[in-house]
Design a protein around this motif. Structure first.
Motif, PDB file in Angstrom:
ATOM      1  N   GLY A  77      36.523-104.126  -3.609  1.00  0.00           N
ATOM      2  CA  GLY A  77      36.041-103.399  -2.440  1.00  0.00           C
ATOM      3  C   GLY A  77      35.168-104.257  -1.545  1.00  0.00           C
ATOM      4  O   GLY A  77      35.282-104.216  -0.313  1.00  0.00           O
ATOM      5  N   ILE A  78      34.292-105.061  -2.156  1.00  0.00           N
ATOM      6  CA  ILE A  78      33.415-105.949  -1.383  1.00  0.00           C
ATOM      7  C   ILE A  78      34.221-107.039  -0.693  1.00  0.00           C
ATOM      8  O   ILE A  78      34.010-107.340   0.483  1.00  0.00           O
ATOM      9  N   CYS A 101      37.317-106.917   0.215  1.00  0.00           N
ATOM     10  CA  CYS A 101      38.088-106.303   1.297  1.00  0.00           C
ATOM     11  C   CYS A 101      37.188-105.992   2.487  1.00  0.00           C
ATOM     12  O   CYS A 101      37.559-106.228   3.637  1.00  0.00           O
ATOM     13  N   TRP A 102      36.001-105.468   2.216  1.00  0.00           N
ATOM     14  CA  TRP A 102      35.079-105.134   3.307  1.00  0.00           C
ATOM     15  C   TRP A 102      34.702-106.383   4.099  1.00  0.00           C
ATOM     16  O   TRP A 102      34.689-106.365   5.341  1.00  0.00           O
ATOM     17  N   ASN A 103      34.397-107.463   3.392  1.00  0.00           N
ATOM     18  CA  ASN A 103      34.065-108.704   4.089  1.00  0.00           C
ATOM     19  C   ASN A 103      35.234-109.229   4.906  1.00  0.00           C
ATOM     20  O   ASN A 103      35.042-109.898   5.926  1.00  0.00           O
ATOM     21  N   LYS A 138      35.619-106.441   8.172  1.00  0.00           N
ATOM     22  CA  LYS A 138      34.480-105.987   8.976  1.00  0.00           C
ATOM     23  C   LYS A 138      34.495-106.524  10.410  1.00  0.00           C
ATOM     24  O   LYS A 138      33.899-105.917  11.300  1.00  0.00           O
ATOM     25  N   GLU A 153      44.470-103.063   4.219  1.00  0.00           N
ATOM     26  CA  GLU A 153      44.321-101.907   3.339  1.00  0.00           C
ATOM     27  C   GLU A 153      45.498-101.800   2.369  1.00  0.00           C
ATOM     28  O   GLU A 153      45.319-101.483   1.187  1.00  0.00           O
ATOM     29  N   LYS A 189      45.068-104.423  -0.327  1.00  0.00           N
ATOM     30  CA  LYS A 189      44.006-104.029  -1.253  1.00  0.00           C
ATOM     31  C   LYS A 189      44.505-102.965  -2.219  1.00  0.00           C
ATOM     32  O   LYS A 189      44.223-103.015  -3.429  1.00  0.00           O
TER      33      LYS A 189
END
Length: 220
Positions: free
Chosen positions: A50-51, A53-55, A58, A70, A73
């Motif tokens: 999750g981290i 993917c977020w990085n 963003k 998405e 992931k």
């Protein structure tokens, strides 16, 4: 454990492929030696995914790219959730590999496995001297054939790809480290600071120092 996970997140964010894999091995060894249960291991890998993917997303604004990220992931998430234990180490390394090497403007949408291997090799060794001779020897194909495939599958050539990768890495170092522009220039593979600044401005329409000022401000 938290410190190790933080180092792994940072290595992935900086796309330090070798370091990230070494840290992943350390994490796996700790789990094995402490007999951490499978559910706990899965939860940690899911949190890391999750981290990562977020990085990745963003700073992405277009919906097509967000959807692609998405989807990828979710594929990795499905592998974690369906695994019974034997392959968790492989899955963690696959995630690390994906988020350190497979997310650049040339590999997205490239379906040719040979060229994807070539692009991964170029990215992971972009701080070194890379030529068509070196790359064709590494991949065991002819230089002319490889040159044609690169152009057909990326719309660019090796020098441009190499410069782009070096600039990509410099963006991360400018944003997340306090290394000087001169240090970063050498670390990503440019022979001179002036040439680095020239190429950086050609691609980003801004100087490295100005880019750092803006990104550091935005991160506050």
């Amino acid at each position: 454990m938290f410190v190790l996970e933080s180092k792994l997140i940072n290595a992935v964010q900086l796309k330090s492929n070798k370091e990230a894999h070494e840290l992943a091995d350390k994490l796996l060894n700790i789990w094995q030696n402490s007999e951490t249960n499978i559910r706990s291991q899965k939860n940690t890998i899911i949190q890391l995914l999750g981290i990562f993917c977020w990085n990745q997303i963003k700073n992405i604004s277009d919906n097509q790219s967000l959807k692609f990220c998405e989807t990828e992931k979710n594929k990795l998430l499905s592998k974690i959730e369906n695994d019974e234990s034997e392959n968790l180490d492989e899955i963690l390394h696959e995630i690390v590999e994906y988020y350190t090497t497979n997310q650049n403007i040339f590999t997205k949408g490239c379906e040719n496995p040979l060229i994807r291997r070539a692009l991964d090799y170029i990215y992971n060794n972009s701080e070194q001297k890379i030529s068509l001779d070196i790359l064709s020897d590494h991949l065991h194909v002819s230089k002319s054939y490889l040159s044609t495939l690169i152009c057909q599958n990326t719309g660019s050539n090796l020098p441009n790809i190499l410069t782009t990768f070096r600039i990509e890495k410099s963006l991360l170092l400018l944003t997340y480290t306090d290394k000087s522009v001169s240090e970063i220039s050498k670390e990503v593979g440019f022979q001179s600071d002036s040439y680095f600044c020239q190429q950086f401005k050609n691609i980003k329409q801004i100087t490295p120092k100005k880019f750092r000022t803006i990104t550091k401000r935005d991160l506050c």
